[in-house]
Design an enzyme around this catalytic site. Structure first.
Site, PDB file in Angstrom:
ATOM      1  N   ARG A  32       0.441  -1.569   0.100  1.00 17.66           N
ATOM      2  CA  ARG A  32       0.031  -0.267  -0.383  1.00 17.66           C
ATOM      3  C   ARG A  32       1.071   1.340   0.192  1.00 17.66           C
ATOM      4  O   ARG A  32       0.820   2.476   0.033  1.00 17.66           O
ATOM      5  CB  ARG A  32      -0.882  -0.188   1.666  1.00 17.66           C
ATOM      6  CG  ARG A  32      -1.964  -1.137   1.197  1.00 17.66           C
ATOM      7  CD  ARG A  32      -2.825  -0.928   2.736  1.00 17.66           C
ATOM      8  NE  ARG A  32      -3.842  -1.861   2.436  1.00 17.66           N
ATOM      9  CZ  ARG A  32      -5.095  -1.526   3.194  1.00 17.66           C
ATOM     10  NH1 ARG A  32      -5.049  -0.802   4.235  1.00 17.66           N
ATOM     11  NH2 ARG A  32      -5.840  -2.471   3.235  1.00 17.66           N
ATOM     12  N   ARG A 150       3.378 -18.891  33.366  1.00 15.02           N
ATOM     13  CA  ARG A 150       3.646 -18.472  31.973  1.00 15.02           C
ATOM     14  C   ARG A 150       3.145 -17.338  30.950  1.00 15.02           C
ATOM     15  O   ARG A 150       2.984 -17.735  30.197  1.00 15.02           O
ATOM     16  CB  ARG A 150       3.639 -19.502  31.678  1.00 15.02           C
ATOM     17  CG  ARG A 150       4.775 -20.784  31.632  1.00 15.02           C
ATOM     18  CD  ARG A 150       4.273 -22.144  31.466  1.00 15.02           C
ATOM     19  NE  ARG A 150       4.982 -23.290  31.353  1.00 15.02           N
ATOM     20  CZ  ARG A 150       5.312 -24.646  31.379  1.00 15.02           C
ATOM     21  NH1 ARG A 150       3.941 -24.814  30.686  1.00 15.02           N
ATOM     22  NH2 ARG A 150       6.109 -25.484  31.240  1.00 15.02           N
ATOM     23  N   CYS A 177       2.039  -2.633  14.489  1.00 13.42           N
ATOM     24  CA  CYS A 177       3.248  -3.982  13.757  1.00 13.42           C
ATOM     25  C   CYS A 177       3.541  -4.351  15.251  1.00 13.42           C
ATOM     26  O   CYS A 177       4.667  -5.089  14.798  1.00 13.42           O
ATOM     27  CB  CYS A 177       4.024  -2.326  13.656  1.00 13.42           C
ATOM     28  SG  CYS A 177       3.169  -1.875  11.676  1.00 13.42           S
ATOM     29  N   ARG A 197       4.467  -8.216  14.477  1.00 11.03           N
ATOM     30  CA  ARG A 197       3.553  -8.332  12.602  1.00 11.03           C
ATOM     31  C   ARG A 197       4.639  -8.492  11.777  1.00 11.03           C
ATOM     32  O   ARG A 197       4.101  -9.472  11.412  1.00 11.03           O
ATOM     33  CB  ARG A 197       1.873  -8.020  13.075  1.00 11.03           C
ATOM     34  CG  ARG A 197       1.655  -8.316  12.224  1.00 11.03           C
ATOM     35  CD  ARG A 197       0.183  -7.562  12.005  1.00 11.03           C
ATOM     36  NE  ARG A 197       0.285  -5.894  12.146  1.00 11.03           N
ATOM     37  CZ  ARG A 197       0.076  -5.421  11.073  1.00 11.03           C
ATOM     38  NH1 ARG A 197       0.510  -6.035   9.598  1.00 11.03           N
ATOM     39  NH2 ARG A 197       0.659  -3.843  11.293  1.00 11.03           N
ATOM     40  N   ILE A 239      12.159  -5.068   3.192  1.00  6.82           N
ATOM     41  CA  ILE A 239      13.056  -4.449   2.556  1.00  6.82           C
ATOM     42  C   ILE A 239      12.358  -3.705   1.603  1.00  6.82           C
ATOM     43  O   ILE A 239      12.017  -4.469   0.259  1.00  6.82           O
ATOM     44  CB  ILE A 239      14.487  -4.672   2.438  1.00  6.82           C
ATOM     45  CG1 ILE A 239      15.216  -5.049   3.768  1.00  6.82           C
ATOM     46  CG2 ILE A 239      15.351  -3.507   1.887  1.00  6.82           C
ATOM     47  CD1 ILE A 239      16.540  -5.519   3.340  1.00  6.82           C
TER      48      ILE A 239
END
Length: 299
Positions: A32, A150, A177, A197, A239
């Site tokens: 996008r 945990r 993110c 993410r 990248i």
């Protein structure tokens, strides 16, 4: 935090090797944002903090490195507007809170929305608590009370506020993110795994490395458990193609030893996670390669 003497640390090339891997093996995908991106899934770096703090040395982050910590502090305190973020020294969110972006989501200009990081971290929707659930306050309390558990976990994701598709209106101008955090206490020492993410490797990821390693130091101070290891997993590591030439310059630079980062005297007096700020951290032994005009320190 017990760092090894600087001369005894091993130069760390994990970040550089991740750049190389994505550049060499990444799958080209449309985005996008405009430029296509080279993308690999599920990439993990592991930093034993005794060997240094994960502040990259492939290029200098100068004095900027404290600003990502300030950003995380803003989110921990519930910041969801440009005005609130500015109070923590964060001045790079303007493109994500324009009228064009906010109006489509029923938000006022300058708002990131209740589904953004600050909303999730500080005021996660809760039937039991109308003001919202403060995840980081609970995280500290739970580690103190039940260190062996945990379930020391934080999530930036409020699903009902992040839906997309026909007839659905998200309540955040950008989907989080980073910030899925799992903490474990093993042999009395803190291990922090941050799942991300989506990670823009040249620009965003170095800041995220600093933010969550600093969080580990905050938790060490507040819980009394020594910081051990920071694990950083990026699900979608990418990248952009217009970053590739600058990344190739970084790949020609040899790894260097990671620096020492710790709390200042003021930071050492803090007893509430909401009171930390970026300037409560200091760095020594930082010897990076020069900064690069082709890769800004923030997006």
């Amino acid at each position: 935090m017990r760092y090894l003497p600087y001369a005894e640390r091993t130069p760390d090339g994990q970040y550089r090797e991740l750049l190389r891997r994505v550049l060499d093996e990444g799958v080209r995908v449309p985005t996008r944002q405009g430029p296509a991106a080279l993308t690999l899934m599920q990439q993990t770096m592991r930093f034993d903090l005794a060997n240094g703090f994960p502040l990259i040395t492939e290029r200098s982050l100068g004095s900027f490195w404290r600003k990502p910590i300030g950003e995380l502090c803003a989110f921990i305190n519930g910041a969801t507007t440009l005005e609130e973020l500015a109070e923590y020294g964060c001045d790079w969110w303007g493109a994500w809170a324009t009228e064009a972006k906010t109006s489509k989501r029923g938000l006022a200009p300058g708002e990131l929305g209740p589904g953004s990081y600050g909303g999730a971290f500080h005021s996660f929707p809760s039937l039991e608590q109308p003001e919202g659930f403060d995840q980081f306050r609970h995280l500290v309390e739970q580690i103190r009370e039940l260190p062996g558990d945990r379930t020391h976990f934080v999530s930036p994701w409020i699903p009902q506020y992040l839906v997309r598709g026909t007839g659905k209106t998200p309540k955040a101008t950008i989907a989080p993110c980073h910030g899925w955090v799992h903490v474990r206490v093993l042999d009395g020492r803190l291990h922090l795994h941050m799942f991300q993410r989506s990670g823009d490797l040249p620009i965003g990821v170095p800041s995220n490395m600093v933010q969550y390693a600093a969080l580990l130091l905050m938790l060490e101070h507040l819980t009394g458990h020594e910081a051990s290891t920071f694990y950083h997993t990026i699900s979608d590591a990418h990248i952009y193609e217009d970053q590739a030439d600058a990344v190739r310059v970084l790949l020609d630079r040899e790894p260097r030893r990671l620096p020492t980062v710790g709390l200042t005297d003021v930071g050492m007096k803090i007893d509430d996670i909401h009171d930390f700020r970026g300037d409560h951290f200091d760095v020594t032994d930082y010897d990076p390669h020069p900064s690069m005009p082709g890769i800004p320190v923030s997006s």
